[in-house]
Design a protein around this motif. Structure first.
Motif, PDB file in Angstrom:
ATOM      1  N   PRO A  63       0.861  -1.000  -0.346  1.00 10.44           N
ATOM      2  CA  PRO A  63       0.116   0.227   0.151  1.00 10.44           C
ATOM      3  C   PRO A  63       0.802   0.998   0.177  1.00 10.44           C
ATOM      4  O   PRO A  63       1.943   1.001   0.524  1.00 10.44           O
ATOM      5  CB  PRO A  63      -1.039  -0.360   0.941  1.00 10.44           C
ATOM      6  N   ALA A  81       1.909   6.656   4.271  1.00 14.20           N
ATOM      7  CA  ALA A  81       1.086   8.210   5.114  1.00 14.20           C
ATOM      8  C   ALA A  81       2.261   9.353   4.710  1.00 14.20           C
ATOM      9  O   ALA A  81       2.994   9.267   5.558  1.00 14.20           O
ATOM     10  CB  ALA A  81       1.167   7.499   6.009  1.00 14.20           C
ATOM     11  N   GLN A  93      -7.575   9.680   6.646  1.00 13.84           N
ATOM     12  CA  GLN A  93      -6.613   9.352   6.136  1.00 13.84           C
ATOM     13  C   GLN A  93      -6.135   7.851   6.697  1.00 13.84           C
ATOM     14  O   GLN A  93      -5.513   7.386   6.560  1.00 13.84           O
ATOM     15  CB  GLN A  93      -6.228  10.873   5.105  1.00 13.84           C
ATOM     16  N   LYS A  99      -7.159   5.163   7.507  1.00 10.24           N
ATOM     17  CA  LYS A  99      -7.057   3.890   6.035  1.00 10.24           C
ATOM     18  C   LYS A  99      -5.777   3.466   5.863  1.00 10.24           C
ATOM     19  O   LYS A  99      -5.580   2.047   5.429  1.00 10.24           O
ATOM     20  CB  LYS A  99      -7.673   5.143   5.523  1.00 10.24           C
ATOM     21  N   HIS A 100      -5.029   4.374   5.941  1.00 13.14           N
ATOM     22  CA  HIS A 100      -3.179   3.883   6.023  1.00 13.14           C
ATOM     23  C   HIS A 100      -3.123   1.984   6.970  1.00 13.14           C
ATOM     24  O   HIS A 100      -2.642   1.074   6.315  1.00 13.14           O
ATOM     25  CB  HIS A 100      -2.161   4.940   6.350  1.00 13.14           C
ATOM     26  N   GLN A 101      -3.817   2.808   8.112  1.00 14.55           N
ATOM     27  CA  GLN A 101      -4.137   2.089   9.279  1.00 14.55           C
ATOM     28  C   GLN A 101      -4.468   0.698   8.502  1.00 14.55           C
ATOM     29  O   GLN A 101      -3.469  -0.480   8.769  1.00 14.55           O
ATOM     30  CB  GLN A 101      -3.774   2.437  10.597  1.00 14.55           C
ATOM     31  N   TRP A 131      -2.433  -1.186   5.079  1.00 12.99           N
ATOM     32  CA  TRP A 131      -1.224  -1.709   5.853  1.00 12.99           C
ATOM     33  C   TRP A 131      -2.057  -2.876   6.720  1.00 12.99           C
ATOM     34  O   TRP A 131      -1.025  -4.144   6.677  1.00 12.99           O
ATOM     35  CB  TRP A 131      -0.625  -1.227   6.639  1.00 12.99           C
ATOM     36  N   PRO A 166       1.462   2.786   9.995  1.00  9.46           N
ATOM     37  CA  PRO A 166       2.097   2.432   8.556  1.00  9.46           C
ATOM     38  C   PRO A 166       3.127   2.729   8.966  1.00  9.46           C
ATOM     39  O   PRO A 166       3.915   4.039   9.449  1.00  9.46           O
ATOM     40  CB  PRO A 166       0.747   2.857   7.387  1.00  9.46           C
ATOM     41  N   GLY A 224       5.967   5.856   6.820  1.00 13.14           N
ATOM     42  CA  GLY A 224       5.492   7.025   6.123  1.00 13.14           C
ATOM     43  C   GLY A 224       6.579   8.597   6.186  1.00 13.14           C
ATOM     44  O   GLY A 224       7.483   7.728   6.214  1.00 13.14           O
TER      45      GLY A 224
END
Length: 306
Positions: A19, A22, A30, A33-35, A38, A64, A66
């Motif tokens: 993915p 971040a 957001q 969503k990133h968490q 991943w 995640p 980033g």
């Protein structure tokens, strides 16, 4: 500000099917969503519990990979120095310049961070003692522990996770600010105003100069509690920037921190292994995002698919 186009330079660090990282700035939706992206990629939960001796459990949150701007700008440092001098706070006058220069940092591996500060109950379950000044409160954070004190805790905790191919370590300084900022570029993750800080942090206006039960206030966008304030800063000053961050020459690309590297793995030996404190509960300036005088949340490193 970090340009979103910088994501194009990430393929060298992440597997082709991973993915996206971040890249700050990002908001809570957001971040979540990133968490989740991943977590799905790794086949792991966003939150997981680790069983400790005596029935204690340690809740960890997936952070995640980033990218963010670490530290304070020259203008911010100048303003803070002026305020510190007016307040005659010698320790702040000495410490604040270490927040500059501001520089871009990449966190290229996901990791788990403790959802809460390590409590006295969790510490006692593993180490069987309690060094805290405000002891006798199992749900309060443990304090007054040194780098050396933490090593047996890490060794004993790693025995629990050895079969899962994971490792407990202390967070690196770049990791700490990344997880504290949660995509923001403000003084605190709740903004620049002190008006709402009491909803997220224990400090001089609401802390009564003592520790409090972990998780009593609001979390940041990653779902982490007490990233500002709560434990009191030890009497000795931690010099964590020099201890945990390697020297960076002018013109170098954004440094790449692969997970929670130890000081030796980062290429820098610690100058001193002094008590590990959190942002001083009585000083709101020391609770800001760039002020990294604490490492009270443990880190767990998961394996990453190749």
């Amino acid at each position: 500000m970090i340009d979103e186009d910088d994501a194009a330079t990430w393929p060298d660090f992440l597997p082709a099917n991973a993915p996206p990282p971040a890249i700050a700035p990002f908001d809570e939706a957001q971040a979540n969503k990133h968490q989740q992206a991943w977590a799905n990629y790794l086949g792991l939960p966003v939150e997981r519990e680790i069983d400790l001796p005596g029935g204690e459990k340690l809740t960890m949150v997936l952070i995640p990979p980033g990218e963010f701007m670490m530290g304070s700008t020259e203008e911010e440092v100048a303003q803070l120095l002026e305020e510190a001098k007016e307040a005659r706070d010698k320790s702040l006058v000495e410490f604040i310049p270490s927040e500059a220069p501001q520089h871009r940092v990449r966190i290229s591996r996901p990791f788990y961070l403790g959802k809460y500060e390590l409590t006295q109950g969790q510490w006692e379950a593993v180490i069987e003692n309690n060094p805290s000044k405000f002891n006798g409160n199992p749900s309060h954070p443990v304090e007054y522990v040194s780098w050396d004190d933490v090593q047996p805790l890490l060794e004993n905790s790693n025995e629990v996770c050895e079969k899962e191919g994971m490792e407990f370590v202390l967070p690196s300084e770049p990791q700490w600010e990344y997880e504290c900022r949660t995509g923001t570029d403000t003084a605190w993750y709740c903004g620049n105003s002190k008006a709402t800080l009491h909803e997220f942090a224990w400090f001089n206006a609401n802390g009564e100069r003592k520790t409090h039960s972990v998780g009593s206030l609001k979390a940041n966008a990653w779902g982490l509690y007490d990233m500002h304030g709560n434990p009191l800063r030890p009497q000795s000053r931690d010099n964590l920037r020099q201890s945990l961050v390697p020297a960076q020459s002018e013109g170098q690309p954004a440094p790449n921190y692969r997970g929670a590297l130890t000081s030796a793995a980062n290429g820098a030996e610690p100058r001193a292994r002094l008590p590990l404190g959190r942002a001083k509960a009585g000083n709101v300036r020391l609770s800001r995002n760039p002020c990294r005088v604490t490492l009270h949340h443990p880190v767990l490193l998961p394996g990453v698919p190749s």
